[in-house]
Design an enzyme around this catalytic site. Structure first.
Site, PDB file in Angstrom:
ATOM      1  N   SER A  56       0.830  -1.212   0.000  1.00 11.44           N
ATOM      2  CA  SER A  56       0.000   0.000   0.000  1.00 11.44           C
ATOM      3  C   SER A  56       0.861   1.257   0.000  1.00 11.44           C
ATOM      4  CB  SER A  56      -0.880   0.085   1.236  1.00 11.44           C
ATOM      5  OG  SER A  56      -1.189  -1.141   1.772  1.00 11.44           O
ATOM      6  N   HIS A 115      -2.283  -3.074  -6.506  1.00 11.97           N
ATOM      7  CA  HIS A 115      -2.817  -2.682  -5.195  1.00 11.97           C
ATOM      8  C   HIS A 115      -4.329  -2.893  -5.175  1.00 11.97           C
ATOM      9  CE1 HIS A 115      -4.015   0.530  -2.154  1.00 11.97           C
ATOM     10  NE2 HIS A 115      -3.385  -0.397  -1.462  1.00 11.97           N
ATOM     11  N   GLU A 152      -5.041  -0.652  -8.353  1.00 12.75           N
ATOM     12  CA  GLU A 152      -4.079   0.323  -8.858  1.00 12.75           C
ATOM     13  C   GLU A 152      -2.821  -0.421  -9.302  1.00 12.75           C
ATOM     14  OE1 GLU A 152      -4.961   4.348  -6.418  1.00 12.75           O
ATOM     15  OE2 GLU A 152      -4.457   2.609  -5.198  1.00 12.75           O
ATOM     16  N   ASN A 158      -5.938   5.982  -2.026  1.00 10.42           N
ATOM     17  CA  ASN A 158      -5.717   6.240  -0.600  1.00 10.42           C
ATOM     18  C   ASN A 158      -5.430   7.706  -0.317  1.00 10.42           C
ATOM     19  OD1 ASN A 158      -6.354   3.825   0.580  1.00 10.42           O
ATOM     20  ND2 ASN A 158      -4.300   2.970   0.334  1.00 10.42           N
TER      21      ASN A 158
HETATM   22  N1  NAD Z   1      -5.436  -4.641   4.899  1.00 13.63           N
HETATM   23  C1  NAD Z   1      -5.726  -3.834   3.898  1.00 13.63           C
HETATM   24  O1  NAD Z   1      -6.801  -3.219   3.860  1.00 13.63           O
HETATM   25  C2  NAD Z   1      -4.769  -3.676   2.728  1.00 13.63           C
HETATM   26  C3  NAD Z   1      -5.244  -3.085   1.548  1.00 13.63           C
HETATM   27  C4  NAD Z   1      -4.382  -2.977   0.446  1.00 13.63           C
HETATM   28  C5  NAD Z   1      -3.080  -3.424   0.549  1.00 13.63           C
HETATM   29  N2  NAD Z   1      -2.627  -4.005   1.727  1.00 13.63           N
HETATM   30  C6  NAD Z   1      -1.245  -4.513   1.737  1.00 13.63           C
HETATM   31  O2  NAD Z   1      -1.284  -5.928   1.575  1.00 13.63           O
HETATM   32  C7  NAD Z   1      -0.189  -6.521   2.288  1.00 13.63           C
HETATM   33  C8  NAD Z   1      -0.729  -7.525   3.297  1.00 13.63           C
HETATM   34  O3  NAD Z   1      -1.622  -6.866   4.150  1.00 13.63           O
HETATM   35  P1  NAD Z   1      -2.712  -7.677   5.014  1.00 13.63           P
HETATM   36  O4  NAD Z   1      -3.605  -6.624   5.569  1.00 13.63           O
HETATM   37  O5  NAD Z   1      -3.266  -8.790   4.213  1.00 13.63           O
HETATM   38  O6  NAD Z   1      -1.760  -8.233   6.168  1.00 13.63           O
HETATM   39  P2  NAD Z   1      -2.012  -9.478   7.150  1.00 13.63           P
HETATM   40  O7  NAD Z   1      -1.083  -9.282   8.285  1.00 13.63           O
HETATM   41  O8  NAD Z   1      -3.464  -9.679   7.393  1.00 13.63           O
HETATM   42  O9  NAD Z   1      -1.517 -10.721   6.269  1.00 13.63           O
HETATM   43  C9  NAD Z   1      -0.174 -10.955   5.949  1.00 13.63           C
HETATM   44  C10 NAD Z   1       0.061 -12.443   6.019  1.00 13.63           C
HETATM   45  O10 NAD Z   1       1.391 -12.699   5.609  1.00 13.63           O
HETATM   46  C11 NAD Z   1       1.889 -13.748   6.432  1.00 13.63           C
HETATM   47  N3  NAD Z   1       3.343 -13.645   6.413  1.00 13.63           N
HETATM   48  C12 NAD Z   1       4.166 -13.010   7.234  1.00 13.63           C
HETATM   49  N4  NAD Z   1       5.447 -13.134   6.822  1.00 13.63           N
HETATM   50  C13 NAD Z   1       5.400 -13.889   5.745  1.00 13.63           C
HETATM   51  C14 NAD Z   1       6.393 -14.381   4.883  1.00 13.63           C
HETATM   52  N5  NAD Z   1       7.678 -14.111   5.040  1.00 13.63           N
HETATM   53  N6  NAD Z   1       5.981 -15.149   3.878  1.00 13.63           N
HETATM   54  C15 NAD Z   1       4.664 -15.418   3.698  1.00 13.63           C
HETATM   55  N7  NAD Z   1       3.681 -14.974   4.477  1.00 13.63           N
HETATM   56  C16 NAD Z   1       4.069 -14.219   5.491  1.00 13.63           C
HETATM   57  C17 NAD Z   1       1.307 -13.567   7.783  1.00 13.63           C
HETATM   58  O11 NAD Z   1       1.260 -14.802   8.482  1.00 13.63           O
HETATM   59  C18 NAD Z   1      -0.086 -13.034   7.433  1.00 13.63           C
HETATM   60  O12 NAD Z   1      -1.033 -14.078   7.388  1.00 13.63           O
HETATM   61  C19 NAD Z   1       0.584  -5.376   2.903  1.00 13.63           C
HETATM   62  O13 NAD Z   1       1.615  -4.998   2.000  1.00 13.63           O
HETATM   63  C20 NAD Z   1      -0.466  -4.276   3.006  1.00 13.63           C
HETATM   64  O14 NAD Z   1       0.119  -2.981   3.022  1.00 13.63           O
HETATM   65  C21 NAD Z   1      -3.458  -4.155   2.808  1.00 13.63           C
END
Ligand code: NAD
Length: 331
Positions: free
Chosen positions: A118, A139, A151, A190
């Site tokens: 993000s 994204h 995006e 965002n």
């Molecule tokens: N939550 C949102 O609304 C949102 C929206 C758009 C983008 N993002 C982006 O998406 C990405 C993930 O966000 P999220 O909210 O899903 O996070 P999250 O913490 O819910 O999920 C991440 C997952 O990755 C796993 N993980 C940790 N280290 C790891 C590794 N080395 N290899 C594989 N898996 C691993 C964790 O166990 C976890 O289940 C981030 O870059 C975040 O900025 C999040």
């Protein structure tokens, strides 16, 4: 059957895996934690059931989509034979660098690696990559299986054909890709959202209205329009002379805060984090969050159905909001 991989099965990963599975791909879904994978499958099952209930999929298609997702805690197994990997792990640069180093050892040279970051610029993400030209940012928005926007951000070294493949891939998923011309923090959506949240926080702190009414003013007013037209078309439709006066009169009185408000820091320090802790700006009874999310997702599904079923007034959409149709989400 073509195979793709999704690395990270948390808040965003399961929805992204579901999208690929619904589009007919076999999906290797990886996480470091087995419990996360179990939960991800459950969330996908629930979401697919909602889609069946809404008439989007047959239950056979939903079952087949779920069967195409292969969960594993073995990275090599997850990416074996994949031509497309989407990285959805936490927003920690070091973690992402380490993962990319492993991925580049395992995947084919032609494999595209897409990050769901993000906030991190692609140039920073690929600083240690052997082949930065095959990296791109896709994204997605939460819930990824429902919100159409994705995006697309290229880095200085991303190949043009990778960008084109990414657009084609996202359209195959039924998404509405938007390609940025510059890699700016917060991308587009965002930034727009943060500008609006700053003003909503300001109105709340000033006691202009209750929190419920501030949200209602948005979702029943501008938000209603914004499901179909953006801020710029709104300005054109309203008349630029009118908007010049609006800007002249209102810009000086809008919040121009450059830091989060003090009350927000106080709530966070007190553990009032919102729905997940039972209270934040609003208070939530036991079990209310699940119910609200269910109602939200049902509403999003209906809105998506409407958006796909009628011509879009947006310039450039040629009478359609996404190039996908209901059929494209089926197996
Ligand atoms: N939550 C949102 O609304 C949102 C929206 C758009 C983008 N993002 C982006 O998406 C990405 C993930 O966000 P999220 O909210 O899903 O996070 P999250 O913490 O819910 O999920 C991440 C997952 O990755 C796993 N993980 C940790 N280290 C790891 C590794 N080395 N290899 C594989 N898996 C691993 C964790 O166990 C976890 O289940 C981030 O870059 C975040 O900025 C999040």
């Amino acid at each position: 059957m073509e195979r793709v991989s999704v690395i990270g099965a948390g808040v965003m990963g399961h929805g992204i895996a579901q999208l690929y599975a619904m589009a007919g791909f076999r999906v290797g879904l990886y996480d470091v934690a087995e419990a996360v994978l179990v939960n991800a499958v459950q969330r996908m099952e629930e979401s697919l059931r909602d889609m069946v209930d809404a008439g989007w999929l047959t239950s056979e298609d939903a079952t087949a989509a779920l069967a195409r997702v292969e969960t594993t805690t073995d990275l090599r197994e997850a990416v074996a034979g994949s031509f497309w990997v989407t990285e959805v792990i936490p927003e920690v640069l070091e973690l992402k660098h380490n993962l990319y180093a492993q991925l580049e050892e395992e995947v084919a040279e032609s494999c595209v690696i897409a990050s769901n970051t993000s906030t991190l610029p692609l140039a920073q993400l690929t600083a240690r990559a052997k082949r930065p030209e095959r990296f791109v940012i896709t994204h997605f928005f939460n819930p990824a299986q429902l919100v159409p926007l994705v995006e697309v951000v290229r880095g200085p070294e991303t190949r043009e054909d990778v960008v084109q493949q990414t657009i084609a891939m996202l359209r195959r998923l039924g998404k509405a890709p938007v390609v940025l011309k510059k890699d700016v923090p917060g991308f587009i959506a965002n930034r727009l959202q943060a500008a609006l949240v700053r003003e909503a926080f300001h109105l709340l702190a000033e006691g202009v209205a209750d929190a419920e009414d501030i949200d209602r003013a948005l979702s029943e007013g501008p938000g209603f329009r914004w499901a179909f037209i953006g801020a710029l078309a709104t300005a054109d439709f309203g008349g630029l002379d009118t908007w010049q006066r609006v800007c002249t009169n209102l810009f000086p009185v809008l919040s121009n805060a450059v830091e989060p408000p003090a009350w927000l820091a106080e709530k966070v320090a007190a553990g009032m984090l919102g729905a997940k802790t039972g209270s934040g700006i609003f208070s939530y009874a036991q079990g209310e969050l699940e119910e609200r999310l269910r109602v939200r997702d049902a509403a999003f599904l209906q809105l998506l159905g409407i958006k796909r079923g009628i011509p879009s007034p947006l310039r450039g959409d040629r009478g359609e909001v996404t190039s996908g149709d209901r059929g494209s989400e089926k197996a």
